[in-house]
Enzyme design. Sequence first.
Site, PDB file in Angstrom:
ATOM      1  N   SER A  70       0.485  -1.386   0.584  1.00 37.76           N
ATOM      2  CA  SER A  70       0.045  -0.148   0.304  1.00 37.76           C
ATOM      3  C   SER A  70       0.423   1.411  -0.128  1.00 37.76           C
ATOM      4  O   SER A  70       2.520   1.251  -0.188  1.00 37.76           O
ATOM      5  CB  SER A  70      -0.997   0.003   1.454  1.00 37.76           C
ATOM      6  OG  SER A  70      -0.290   0.412   2.218  1.00 37.76           O
ATOM      7  N   LYS A  71      -0.187   2.025   0.331  1.00 35.23           N
ATOM      8  CA  LYS A  71       1.082   3.573  -0.212  1.00 35.23           C
ATOM      9  C   LYS A  71       1.744   3.963   1.295  1.00 35.23           C
ATOM     10  O   LYS A  71       2.715   4.820   1.361  1.00 35.23           O
ATOM     11  CB  LYS A  71      -0.194   4.582  -0.058  1.00 35.23           C
ATOM     12  CG  LYS A  71      -0.779   5.349  -1.537  1.00 35.23           C
ATOM     13  CD  LYS A  71      -0.662   7.080  -0.928  1.00 35.23           C
ATOM     14  CE  LYS A  71      -1.265   7.419  -2.278  1.00 35.23           C
ATOM     15  NZ  LYS A  71      -0.170   8.075  -3.782  1.00 35.23           N
TER      16      LYS A  71
END
Length: 485
Positions: free
Chosen positions: A251-252
């Site tokens: 994810s980010k």
Amino acid sequence: MTVRVRYAPSPTGDPHVGNIRSALFNWLYARHTGGTFIVRIEDTDQARMVPGSVETILDALRWLGLDWDEGPGSDTPHGPYVQSERLDLYTEHAERLITEGKAYYCYCTPERLDAVRKERQKARQPTGYDRRCREPEGAEQAQEENPNPPVVRFKMPVEGSLTVNDFVRGEVTFDVSLLDDFVLLKSDGYPTYHLANVVDDHLMEITHVMRAEEWLPSAPRHRLLYEAFGYEMPVLVHLPLILGPDRSKLSKRHGAASVLEFRDMGYLPDALVNFLALLGWSLDETSEVFTKDELVEHFTPERIVASPAVFNIEKLDWFNGLYIRGMSDDALADALVPWLEDEEHGLPGNTLPVDRDYLASIVPLERERLKRLSEAPEMLSFFFEERLTYDASLLVPKGLDADGARGALEAALATAEGADDWSVAALEASYRALAEASGIKTGQLFGAIRVAVTGRTAAPPLFDTLSVLGRERCVSRLRAALEAL
Ligand code: GLU
């Protein structure tokens, strides 16, 4: 057999790195084999479409240098390459399966499907569709309850198991009772992913389907669809999951971003390509650095692994630094100009346009420290600024007072004004001689000069910096420092 592979993104937002890894592997395989690389836009889920994302996806491919042989806008016999322009083909195929008794119309309302799901959940049964419309009586009853257009569902076997062959994993077996009669055609006339994907892979004569592992559960459905149509199934090559260093879903949080964000953060496309190629593929136990040409030469699906790949942004930084160091002075200078001239994050307007030759002489001094091109404006600004701003107290080295610092800088200024050779070696010799003659410690003298000419306490090696800055800048900066003191 000529290899025909495709990258089939859905235009639902910016292309994520994990998704572009699929594009890269397909591209590499096509280029390695002299085959064809196709881009197909899978825009059948109208609700999830994000305007502009087709262009962003194509931009990302262009930036990485992944050119396609067939794709949106190309005038080749297998087009069009955008699924929303191929709706008739899917309808025809769905109708054919209905005629052959392999699919059926389902009139059940979303409310009913929801109720069925909840009931089955309570009873701890698989939550799929209960197949009411598969029997004529059920369909008739459902049709009376729902005036809206029906969906088309595929008749799955009710029990048993189903095996698909994956190139990376070998045989993978699925329990059929967990797979319901999935939808082929939605009531809005659009196909589902399964139908459109199978029809297009066949019509586009795709030989190898290389895609992320998350699509593996679709494989048994696809296998049955190929059989129902009497089509040969392409070779399936599912690429391993990509996880963050903490082994959780990427994810980010792990620094993973859209490909164009990596561009905007100052990564080089070749560094990103090298990094992505190693997410699930390797040549051997040790080799890590590959140019794009070398990847094309070596890439074979035999070296793709099934175990998850770990996305480590520090590794990408390492690759980026490596590729930056590998660039010639001129190439790096050219690459830096747009960053330095950027209106928002670049150098102050009064230093522009950037003097390109001056920049090329600065590049060797800063290259080692530069990890991302975006760092350049902040890192190089002192080379360009008319007047440096810094705290005057920095000019006073440890162990000296303001008078002592002034004396040191006055002597440094006189030496600069009197120097007739501005080379690194000559500068070093005369400033070392000055330190000796004046009795100021080299550390103190050089420290005061460094702050005066760069405005910073940490900068590239002093005499290289002086030499590149040139006498005029150095003299005026030493004068300004004396004024500041
Ligand atoms: N449209 C799917 C995606 O967005 C394609 C999956 C496949 O390659 O079959 O990833």
